[in-house]
Design an enzyme around this catalytic site. Structure first.
Site, PDB file in Angstrom:
ATOM      1  N   ASP A  55     -42.717  -7.889  36.563  1.00  0.00           N
ATOM      2  CA  ASP A  55     -42.501  -7.377  35.206  1.00  0.00           C
ATOM      3  C   ASP A  55     -41.003  -7.206  34.934  1.00  0.00           C
ATOM      4  O   ASP A  55     -40.599  -6.857  33.826  1.00  0.00           O
ATOM      5  CB  ASP A  55     -43.303  -6.099  34.935  1.00  0.00           C
ATOM      6  CG  ASP A  55     -42.963  -4.967  35.884  1.00  0.00           C
ATOM      7  OD1 ASP A  55     -42.131  -5.172  36.778  1.00  0.00           O
ATOM      8  OD2 ASP A  55     -43.545  -3.865  35.729  1.00  0.00           O
ATOM      9  N   SER A  56     -40.192  -7.531  35.941  1.00  0.00           N
ATOM     10  CA  SER A  56     -38.747  -7.645  35.712  1.00  0.00           C
ATOM     11  C   SER A  56     -38.457  -8.708  34.652  1.00  0.00           C
ATOM     12  O   SER A  56     -37.339  -8.770  34.131  1.00  0.00           O
ATOM     13  CB  SER A  56     -38.011  -7.977  37.017  1.00  0.00           C
ATOM     14  OG  SER A  56     -38.616  -9.083  37.653  1.00  0.00           O
ATOM     15  N   ASP A  94     -47.430  -9.207  38.536  1.00  0.00           N
ATOM     16  CA  ASP A  94     -47.357  -7.762  38.322  1.00  0.00           C
ATOM     17  C   ASP A  94     -48.342  -7.296  37.258  1.00  0.00           C
ATOM     18  O   ASP A  94     -48.474  -7.934  36.198  1.00  0.00           O
ATOM     19  CB  ASP A  94     -45.945  -7.383  37.847  1.00  0.00           C
ATOM     20  CG  ASP A  94     -45.082  -6.859  38.977  1.00  0.00           C
ATOM     21  OD1 ASP A  94     -45.625  -6.555  40.065  1.00  0.00           O
ATOM     22  OD2 ASP A  94     -43.865  -6.743  38.775  1.00  0.00           O
ATOM     23  N   LYS A 124     -49.901  -7.086  41.755  1.00  0.00           N
ATOM     24  CA  LYS A 124     -49.104  -5.994  42.344  1.00  0.00           C
ATOM     25  C   LYS A 124     -49.091  -4.829  41.358  1.00  0.00           C
ATOM     26  O   LYS A 124     -49.005  -5.034  40.148  1.00  0.00           O
ATOM     27  CB  LYS A 124     -47.676  -6.477  42.619  1.00  0.00           C
ATOM     28  CG  LYS A 124     -46.749  -5.364  43.126  1.00  0.00           C
ATOM     29  CD  LYS A 124     -45.471  -5.904  43.702  1.00  0.00           C
ATOM     30  CE  LYS A 124     -44.377  -6.243  42.708  1.00  0.00           C
ATOM     31  NZ  LYS A 124     -43.925  -5.127  41.874  1.00  0.00           N
ATOM     32  N   GLU A 126     -47.572  -0.553  40.935  1.00  0.00           N
ATOM     33  CA  GLU A 126     -46.626   0.440  41.443  1.00  0.00           C
ATOM     34  C   GLU A 126     -47.327   1.777  41.652  1.00  0.00           C
ATOM     35  O   GLU A 126     -48.113   2.205  40.800  1.00  0.00           O
ATOM     36  CB  GLU A 126     -45.476   0.619  40.442  1.00  0.00           C
ATOM     37  CG  GLU A 126     -44.660  -0.641  40.262  1.00  0.00           C
ATOM     38  CD  GLU A 126     -43.488  -0.445  39.298  1.00  0.00           C
ATOM     39  OE1 GLU A 126     -43.227   0.695  38.858  1.00  0.00           O
ATOM     40  OE2 GLU A 126     -42.824  -1.460  39.003  1.00  0.00           O
ATOM     41  N   GLU A 193     -39.063  -0.462  47.695  1.00  0.00           N
ATOM     42  CA  GLU A 193     -37.802  -0.708  46.978  1.00  0.00           C
ATOM     43  C   GLU A 193     -36.852   0.485  47.091  1.00  0.00           C
ATOM     44  O   GLU A 193     -37.253   1.645  46.884  1.00  0.00           O
ATOM     45  CB  GLU A 193     -38.111  -0.991  45.492  1.00  0.00           C
ATOM     46  CG  GLU A 193     -36.857  -1.241  44.665  1.00  0.00           C
ATOM     47  CD  GLU A 193     -37.139  -1.866  43.303  1.00  0.00           C
ATOM     48  OE1 GLU A 193     -38.300  -2.204  43.016  1.00  0.00           O
ATOM     49  OE2 GLU A 193     -36.166  -2.021  42.537  1.00  0.00           O
TER      50      GLU A 193
HETATM   51  O1  KIV Z   1     -40.760  -6.902  38.862  1.00  0.00           O
HETATM   52  C1  KIV Z   1     -40.149  -7.249  39.888  1.00  0.00           C
HETATM   53  O2  KIV Z   1     -39.364  -8.203  39.891  1.00  0.00           O
HETATM   54  C2  KIV Z   1     -40.395  -6.508  41.118  1.00  0.00           C
HETATM   55  C3  KIV Z   1     -39.439  -6.723  42.245  1.00  0.00           C
HETATM   56  C4  KIV Z   1     -38.249  -5.866  42.013  1.00  0.00           C
HETATM   57  C5  KIV Z   1     -40.064  -6.462  43.564  1.00  0.00           C
HETATM   58  O3  KIV Z   1     -41.296  -5.723  41.178  1.00  0.00           O
END
Ligand code: KIV
Length: 294
Positions: A55-56, A94, A124, A126, A193
């Site tokens: 989600d970056s 994500d 993934k 969080e 992280e």
């Molecule tokens: O969203 C992302 O790119 C991430 C990485 C920082 C692991 O979760």
């Protein structure tokens, strides 16, 4: 900096990834983010093990100042593109903020969409102990799930901003408990992280699943970087753990400036950049225009 063809076969399946647990003679796992087909293809050509549609994407591509506004549709859109670019890669997508927090049902349904519609292999999310039941629900539905603890960007506000986590006894101990809870709940991999490397080492030694570090030192089972950081696409301040392997920001700016200069000076396009027309067709065209009443 080296540029060489990969010498090993990347891990593709969940059992292959599990075998990468530290302590053997396995190479560390390599994960990079990608949000589009060509970048995913570069990742495969470089022999990375895992591509993360993070989600970056919200901050790297979409112009947001955090990952919070990213939607499931955003991640679906980018995951589909990554899958088209890397048909055989192991892709983790994500779950964006508020697509899994509300209920187990919401989490399972949205995780399922990332696999069914997006083509991801795993999702993934969080969170630690408090999210363990969510991880369990997703895993029980048969969806491979990766945890993400330490600095969790979706809730960075609660953590006091983008800061190193687990530097004090209580928070460090809590992170170890988070990792154990997420692994017990059925996650097959964990991202950790921005934590002290000694803490990441303890976590890595205590959970039976591969731990992928970002700003977590060298003793994890693998490493991940955001592709825009790795390529130096942004000039803005980077976290301590970021290593730039290229400086594309200046390359891109110079290229666009050169294009603008060439256009304004008449240096582009040159004959080799243009298409020709048969002289007979051209003559006929001119003739027809001349006959037209003006
Ligand atoms: O969203 C992302 O790119 C991430 C990485 C920082 C692991 O979760």
């Amino acid at each position: 900096m080296t540029s060489q063809a990969p010498e090993h076969s990347p891990a593709r399946t969940i059992p292959e990834l599990r075998r990468y647990k530290a302590g053997g003679d396995q190479l560390p796992l390599v994960m990079v983010t990608a949000y589009d087909a060509p970048t995913a293809r570069f990742g495969v050509e470089a022999g990375v093990d895992i591509i993360l549609v993070g989600d970056s994407v919200g901050t790297t591509l979409l112009g947001y100042d955090s990952t919070v506004p990213v939607t499931l549709d955003d991640i679906l859109h980018h995951t589909k593109a990554v899958r088209r670019g890397a048909p055989g890669a192991h892709i983790v997508a994500d779950l964006p903020f508020m697509t899994y927090q509300v209920s187990d049902e919401q989490a399972v349904a949205n995780a399922g969409r990332l696999l069914k519609e997006g083509g991801a292999d795993a999702v993934k999310l969080e969170g630690g102990l408090a999210l363990a039941s969510r991880v369990e629900a997703i895993a029980r539905a048969g969806i491979p799930v990766v945890g993400h603890i330490g600095l969790t960007p979706q809730t960075a506000g609660l953590l006091g901003g983008f800061k190193v986590q687990g530097q004090e006894f209580v928070s460090a101990r809590a992170l170890i408990d988070d990792a154990i809870a997420i692994a017990r709940a059925g996650a097959h991999m964990l991202v950790i992280e921005a934590v002290p490397s000694a803490l990441a080492k303890m976590v890595t030694e205590r959970v039976p699943i591969p731990v992928i570090g970002i700003g977590a030192g060298a003793d994890c089972d693998g490493q991940v970087l955001v592709i825009h950081d790795l390529l130096g696409i942004e000039d803005r301040h980077a976290a301590r753990f970021v290593k730039h392997y290229a400086s594309l920001a200046s390359d891109i700016r110079n290229a666009v400036t050169a294009f603008a200069g060439d256009v304004r000076e008449g240096a582009y396009p040159q004959p080799e950049h243009t298409y020709k027309m048969k002289s007979t067709v051209l003559a006929k065209l001119r003739d027809s225009l001349e006959r037209e009443p003006s």
